[in-house]
Scaffold this active site. Structure first.
Site, mmCIF file in Angstrom:
data_model
loop_
_atom_site.group_PDB
_atom_site.id
_atom_site.type_symbol
_atom_site.label_atom_id
_atom_site.label_comp_id
_atom_site.label_asym_id
_atom_site.label_seq_id
_atom_site.Cartn_x
_atom_site.Cartn_y
_atom_site.Cartn_z
ATOM 1 N N ASP A 85 0.839 -1.197 0.000
ATOM 2 C CA ASP A 85 0.000 0.000 0.000
ATOM 3 C C ASP A 85 0.878 1.253 0.000
ATOM 4 O OD1 ASP A 85 -2.415 1.383 0.093
ATOM 5 O OD2 ASP A 85 -2.507 1.374 2.290
ATOM 6 N N HIS A 86 0.567 2.191 -0.871
ATOM 7 C CA HIS A 86 1.284 3.470 -0.954
ATOM 8 C C HIS A 86 2.794 3.288 -1.103
ATOM 9 C CE1 HIS A 86 -2.102 6.196 -0.340
ATOM 10 N NE2 HIS A 86 -2.567 5.307 0.503
ATOM 11 N N HIS A 180 -7.689 9.833 4.738
ATOM 12 C CA HIS A 180 -7.155 8.822 5.641
ATOM 13 C C HIS A 180 -7.385 9.276 7.076
ATOM 14 C CE1 HIS A 180 -4.461 7.916 2.050
ATOM 15 N NE2 HIS A 180 -5.124 6.799 2.257
ATOM 16 N N HIS A 208 -9.770 4.845 -1.293
ATOM 17 C CA HIS A 208 -8.915 4.941 -0.111
ATOM 18 C C HIS A 208 -9.645 5.726 0.970
ATOM 19 C CE1 HIS A 208 -4.751 3.647 -1.453
ATOM 20 N NE2 HIS A 208 -5.476 3.536 -2.562
ATOM 21 N N SER A 211 -12.818 4.250 5.836
ATOM 22 C CA SER A 211 -13.297 4.123 7.214
ATOM 23 C C SER A 211 -14.140 5.340 7.579
ATOM 24 C CB SER A 211 -12.117 4.017 8.190
ATOM 25 O OG SER A 211 -11.431 2.797 8.033
ATOM 26 N N ASN A 230 -10.551 0.360 0.729
ATOM 27 C CA ASN A 230 -9.507 0.240 1.746
ATOM 28 C C ASN A 230 -10.008 0.634 3.129
ATOM 29 O OD1 ASN A 230 -8.075 -0.203 -0.589
ATOM 30 N ND2 ASN A 230 -6.520 1.338 -0.193
ATOM 31 N N ILE A 231 -9.769 -0.255 4.089
ATOM 32 C CA ILE A 231 -10.169 -0.020 5.479
ATOM 33 C C ILE A 231 -8.956 -0.231 6.384
ATOM 34 C CG2 ILE A 231 -11.584 -0.854 7.409
ATOM 35 C CD1 ILE A 231 -13.267 0.563 5.368
ATOM 36 N N THR A 233 -8.416 2.526 9.457
ATOM 37 C CA THR A 233 -8.726 3.268 10.682
ATOM 38 C C THR A 233 -9.784 2.572 11.529
ATOM 39 O OG1 THR A 233 -8.105 5.383 9.671
ATOM 40 C CG2 THR A 233 -9.541 5.471 11.602
#
Length: 290
Positions: A85-86, A180, A208, A211, A230-231, A233
């Site tokens: 990721d990233h 994020h 992204h 959450s 994408n989860i 948090t």
């Protein structure tokens, strides 16, 4: 069972209007929780290591070996993607690929589009030789990602079309209002831009910072081409809240298994809930057959 790539996994999800969840790993027990959730829900899953946490987790080879060994020990039969990721550079993506990761994200979104495309193409060309899928990002997802703070910059439709055509990536993270970390107020995704980008690029999109986004917005994002969500948090908050409660009830706890287990169980339940919400629960069999 070997890791799979995102290419066919996300193409199938986009076609059938559901999304596969990416859940970031934060240690061995955390990884077990994600894998166990996927097995119980019979859902494909993307287990991701953030580039900024790779050294903390022991390095690329350690992560790959750990996840692979857990899959064998736990007799995991659902499709599992091991994803970077990233990824901060082409070199970091190459290291992940060489260590056995089946998918990488090259994040050149903080650079001008020409530089972003050049970085992404370099990674995509290397990944193609190794049968690894690639995700790229255009625009800037705001908030905090593993200590890096940034503002929101919406993805440009023309830039999205360019990066897809010029690099042959498998998935695109187009920044459209998500952040994020925790949201301050109600999330407000750019659905008009989302629809245009999905139509112009015709590849699976990635959301992204999902959450805390309301379920109705998640569902709309899926209908508009998002096949990967994408989860992180929400899982971290679930773990922290449960662990904090354990110490509040019993401040004398000192055995890690005793105070960590309830938090890990909370992570597993959060992951299972998200798989059901994204519509991927029960889709593992079809993915394996396909």
């Amino acid at each position: 069972m070997a890791f799979v790539t995102m290419k066919h996994l996300l193409a199938e999800a986009k076609r059938e209007h559901y999304a596969v969840g990416q859940f970031n790993i934060n240690g061995l027990q955390w990884t077990k929780a994600i894998l166990q959730a996927a097995q119980k829900e019979q859902s494909p899953v993307i287990a991701a290591a953030s580039d900024r946490l790779v050294d903390y987790l022991g390095g690329f080879k350690t992560i790959s070996a750990m996840v692979g060994a857990l899959m064998e020990e736990m007799a995991i039969t659902v499709p599992v993607v091991l994803h970077l990721d990233h990824g901060s550079s082409a070199e970091r993506c190459r290291q992940a690929i060489d260590a056995g990761f089946s998918s990488v994200m090259i994040d050149g979104s903080h650079h001008p589009i020409d530089e972003n495309i050049a970085m992404t193409k370099e990674v995509a060309d290397y990944a193609a030789k190794h049968g690894v899928s690639v995700e790229a990002e255009v625009g800037t997802v705001g908030g905090m990602e593993d200590g890096l703070v940034g503002g929101v910059r919406y993805a440009d439709v023309a830039e999205c079309e360019r990066i897809v055509k010029e690099t042959n990536i498998d998935a695109l993270a187009a920044a459209l209002g998500s952040v994020h970390g925790k949201y301050q107020g109600e999330p407000n995704l750019g659905f008009k831009e989302m629809e245009a980008i999905s139509r112009m690029t015709d590849i699976p999109l990635v959301l992204h910072g999902a959450s805390g986004i309301p379920q109705e917005q998640i569902k709309k994002a899926i209908t508009l081409g998002h096949a990967k969500i994408n989860i992180n948090t929400e899982c971290m908050v679930a773990w922290t809240d449960e662990t904090r409660r354990m110490f509040q009830k019993n401040g004398d706890l000192y055995e890690p298994r005793g105070y960590m287990t309830p938090g890990i169980e909370a992570v597993e339940e959060t992951v299972r809930s998200k798989m059901r919400e994204f519509g991927s629960a029960g889709k593992a069999v079809k993915q394996q057959v396909g």
